[in-house]
Motif scaffolding. Structure first.
Motif, PDB file in Angstrom:
ATOM      1  N   VAL A 122      36.031  36.608  34.218  1.00 17.73           N
ATOM      2  CA  VAL A 122      35.966  36.236  35.632  1.00 17.73           C
ATOM      3  C   VAL A 122      37.210  35.436  36.016  1.00 17.73           C
ATOM      4  O   VAL A 122      37.789  35.637  37.083  1.00 17.73           O
ATOM      5  CB  VAL A 122      34.679  35.443  35.939  1.00 17.73           C
ATOM      6  N   GLY A 123      37.662  34.551  35.128  1.00 21.62           N
ATOM      7  CA  GLY A 123      38.875  33.777  35.391  1.00 21.62           C
ATOM      8  C   GLY A 123      40.099  34.667  35.535  1.00 21.62           C
ATOM      9  O   GLY A 123      40.945  34.425  36.407  1.00 21.62           O
ATOM     10  N   LEU A 124      40.197  35.679  34.694  1.00 26.90           N
ATOM     11  CA  LEU A 124      41.313  36.625  34.819  1.00 26.90           C
ATOM     12  C   LEU A 124      41.254  37.362  36.155  1.00 26.90           C
ATOM     13  O   LEU A 124      42.265  37.505  36.844  1.00 26.90           O
ATOM     14  CB  LEU A 124      41.304  37.637  33.674  1.00 26.90           C
ATOM     15  N   ARG A 125      40.071  37.835  36.512  1.00 22.23           N
ATOM     16  CA  ARG A 125      39.915  38.540  37.779  1.00 22.23           C
ATOM     17  C   ARG A 125      40.319  37.636  38.942  1.00 22.23           C
ATOM     18  O   ARG A 125      41.056  38.056  39.842  1.00 22.23           O
ATOM     19  CB  ARG A 125      38.475  39.021  37.970  1.00 22.23           C
ATOM     20  N   LYS A 180      24.949  42.275  24.680  1.00 23.48           N
ATOM     21  CA  LYS A 180      24.778  41.290  25.753  1.00 23.48           C
ATOM     22  C   LYS A 180      25.366  39.944  25.339  1.00 23.48           C
ATOM     23  O   LYS A 180      26.042  39.286  26.140  1.00 23.48           O
ATOM     24  CB  LYS A 180      23.313  41.133  26.121  1.00 23.48           C
ATOM     25  N   ALA A 181      25.148  39.524  24.118  1.00 23.96           N
ATOM     26  CA  ALA A 181      25.681  38.247  23.646  1.00 23.96           C
ATOM     27  C   ALA A 181      27.207  38.263  23.647  1.00 23.96           C
ATOM     28  O   ALA A 181      27.850  37.268  24.018  1.00 23.96           O
ATOM     29  CB  ALA A 181      25.151  37.936  22.250  1.00 23.96           C
ATOM     30  N   GLU A 182      27.793  39.386  23.241  1.00 27.86           N
ATOM     31  CA  GLU A 182      29.259  39.500  23.239  1.00 27.86           C
ATOM     32  C   GLU A 182      29.819  39.452  24.666  1.00 27.86           C
ATOM     33  O   GLU A 182      30.820  38.801  24.920  1.00 27.86           O
ATOM     34  CB  GLU A 182      29.698  40.792  22.535  1.00 27.86           C
ATOM     35  N   VAL A 183      29.152  40.127  25.583  1.00 29.85           N
ATOM     36  CA  VAL A 183      29.582  40.112  26.986  1.00 29.85           C
ATOM     37  C   VAL A 183      29.436  38.704  27.557  1.00 29.85           C
ATOM     38  O   VAL A 183      30.340  38.192  28.217  1.00 29.85           O
ATOM     39  CB  VAL A 183      28.774  41.138  27.815  1.00 29.85           C
ATOM     40  N   ASP A 184      28.310  38.082  27.299  1.00 30.49           N
ATOM     41  CA  ASP A 184      28.069  36.728  27.812  1.00 30.49           C
ATOM     42  C   ASP A 184      29.104  35.739  27.284  1.00 30.49           C
ATOM     43  O   ASP A 184      29.524  34.838  28.006  1.00 30.49           O
ATOM     44  CB  ASP A 184      26.668  36.247  27.442  1.00 30.49           C
ATOM     45  N   LYS A 185      29.517  35.935  26.045  1.00 30.43           N
ATOM     46  CA  LYS A 185      30.476  35.024  25.420  1.00 30.43           C
ATOM     47  C   LYS A 185      31.801  34.995  26.177  1.00 30.43           C
ATOM     48  O   LYS A 185      32.428  33.950  26.308  1.00 30.43           O
ATOM     49  CB  LYS A 185      30.694  35.461  23.964  1.00 30.43           C
TER      50      LYS A 185
END
Length: 75
Positions: free
Chosen positions: A23-26, A12-17
């Motif tokens: 999201v910016g890429l998307r 979760k911490a890695e994903v949150d990081k």
């Protein structure tokens, strides 16, 4: 890491990081849509991102990008 709870917290911490980066890429890809087989700008952006992390890549199939990540552990 002991136990799955610690592992879950780590993931979760890695994903949150990287959440806002992804999201910016998307948002970038949705802002500049391209027709299938004509994704020239998409290809360019993906190659730029791979260059940033030092991952070797090559163009394939017109507008495709191929990058191989090799690990040291067997499957």
């Amino acid at each position: 890491m002991a136990g799955s709870e610690n592992y879950d917290d780590f993931i979760k911490a890695e994903v949150d990081k990287d959440f806002y980066y992804v999201v910016g890429l998307r948002r970038h890809f949705h802002k500049f849509p391209e027709i299938a087989k004509e994704e020239v700008q998409t290809q360019k952006k993906i190659e730029e991102e791979l260059d940033k992390i030092g991952l070797a890549h090559r163009q394939i199939a017109g507008t495709g990008v191929y990058a191989e990540i090799k690990g040291t552990k067997p499957l």
